[in-house]
Design a protein around this motif. Sequence first.
Motif, PDB file in Angstrom:
ATOM      1  N   ASP A 180      -6.410   3.316  -0.858  1.00  0.00           N
ATOM      2  CA  ASP A 180      -5.673   2.596  -1.903  1.00  0.00           C
ATOM      3  C   ASP A 180      -6.404   2.958  -3.350  1.00  0.00           C
ATOM      4  O   ASP A 180      -7.687   2.665  -3.503  1.00  0.00           O
ATOM      5  N   HIS A 198      -6.391   2.066   3.616  1.00  0.00           N
ATOM      6  CA  HIS A 198      -4.988   2.586   3.194  1.00  0.00           C
ATOM      7  C   HIS A 198      -5.334   3.670   2.142  1.00  0.00           C
ATOM      8  O   HIS A 198      -4.136   3.878   1.588  1.00  0.00           O
ATOM      9  N   HIS A 213       0.916  -1.111  -0.024  1.00  0.00           N
ATOM     10  CA  HIS A 213      -0.106  -0.101   0.064  1.00  0.00           C
ATOM     11  C   HIS A 213       0.852   1.166   0.234  1.00  0.00           C
ATOM     12  O   HIS A 213       2.085   1.162   0.352  1.00  0.00           O
ATOM     13  N   ARG A 225     -10.299  -2.608   2.951  1.00  0.00           N
ATOM     14  CA  ARG A 225      -8.660  -2.348   2.392  1.00  0.00           C
ATOM     15  C   ARG A 225      -8.534  -0.846   1.644  1.00  0.00           C
ATOM     16  O   ARG A 225      -7.684  -0.125   2.049  1.00  0.00           O
TER      17      ARG A 225
END
Length: 566
Positions: A395, A393, A331, A389
């Motif tokens: 992302d 993070h 990440h 996720r």
Amino acid sequence: MHDTGSKVRGAANRAYRSGLRAARSAAAYTRTVAPRAHALAAHTRTTAARAAARGRAAVHGARRRWRAASPQQRLTVRFTAASTALGLVAALLAVAAAGPWDSGQRTAERVRAARQERGSGADHTPGAPGSPGRPSGPPAAPQVLAAAGPVPEQGAGEGGPQGSGRGDTRPEQMPPPTASALADTLEPLIEDGSLGAVRHASVVDAVTGRQLFSRDARAVSAPASTIKLATAVAALTARGETYRIATRAVREDDRVTLVGGGDPTLTGKDLTALAARTARALDRDEVHTVRLRYDTSRYTGTERHVIGPNENLARVTPLMVEEGRTDDSDHGPAPRAADPAREAADAFADALEDKGVVVEGAPRERTAGKQATELAVHRSAPLGALVERMLTHSDNDLAEALARQTALAAGEPAGFRGAGRAVRHTLDRLGLPLEGARFADGSGLDRADRVSPALLTRLLTLAADPDRPALRTVLTGLPVARFTGTLGSRYGGERGEPGAGLVRAKTGTLTGVNTLAGTVVDADGRMLAFAFMTTGAGARDAAQRSLDRLASALANCGCRDSPSAG
């Protein structure tokens, strides 16, 4: 007779002398030991007196500090102590109910895991919720939001959860903050010059959706990564939290095609396992020499984001391994492959040859035929896990992939424009405030994005709706202040610490743009949703500290009695 008397007198004399010696020895011992005993007793009494004095001083000091503490600080202490006690009790009950343990693993859990069937996707087995080997679904709202209070009736107000109208029977909680008291707390902080010229804010009660604080809450501005909240809600609504993205290997004669489905989390290990299953299928068909193709037709339009080549985002393609990262990171910013799809195909070819399949020539990009036969498939983690996720993070690769999954589900072209239309259409069907909103991408890297604080807080309260458990990962994926994700290094220092562990929020940062949107449980135990959006800040770190102080103020505030009212 004389001899007998002499013997008696001799025995008496010996007894007398022996007793005299014993008495003298005892007296000497007493003279030696007694002072020591007295000294030891005196020392013990002195030590005990000093310890008692220190204990009394500590108690008095604690009482003075308690009396000097503000009402909000006292409520925070009580709430923390009660939460700790309840958590310990719950943990003990869970352990007791879980059954026997064996070498660190619960026996029943081990047996259940052993009975699960293996499926494609290595760590993930496809199937419908509730089927063998699969969890029954996301946690119910009371498990995640126990402090939020009773469920409102249908149509509880703008920005609030749309309740079922069944009348939940959870115990009544403390009332929410008053608007005037909350304004007294937040107004001085939001005027901080480090936040830049544009400052928009919204704070709502997560239970009722009632607006508690507004600073141009419906005005739109660049959201940066907080737009990922919209991406998450749209993807979960369009696909469902159990949906898994498939990467397939198919065959037409001697041609094998690796078909990308849009899973940026595909790992090298996953690709090797997919190649092994493909090789076994080819061997069953007595095929040992193939030509390899790869298919990226799942997405349309340009692969390049408007920011150009960037360590924050790979080329947006439906076929890539580990987000096209060329280092060992999973990440954050990283160097990226120039052509992630081609590199994935090359790695797949190498893995096939390692399993005894001869691959003729170099892989070529082609679209698989509709009559192709499936050889093997890898499926991603469930969409709910991908959302967590992405939010934790921030992302960007996952965000763009989830926006395109929304487009595919809505029948739109899976490119930047089609994904933006699909996200907007999906959110519009949920009745969200979209005036002025624009979704130029799914990640927030595009400065053309526009959302309002009112939309962000409405997305959060929608995810808190007990009747929408499929959206729960929008809340559970939020970073925790000082502990996880993009908030792991924030909320340090004297001013930020009150929010550490209490604030859960999505961050957003571009040059001159700083945003924060999430949830917090205040000092009274009331769950609030907030969004703070700023533009024009000169220093990123100073702006982030100011945003953290705003969220910390909510965490440490009962705010039911306005100081200005008295």
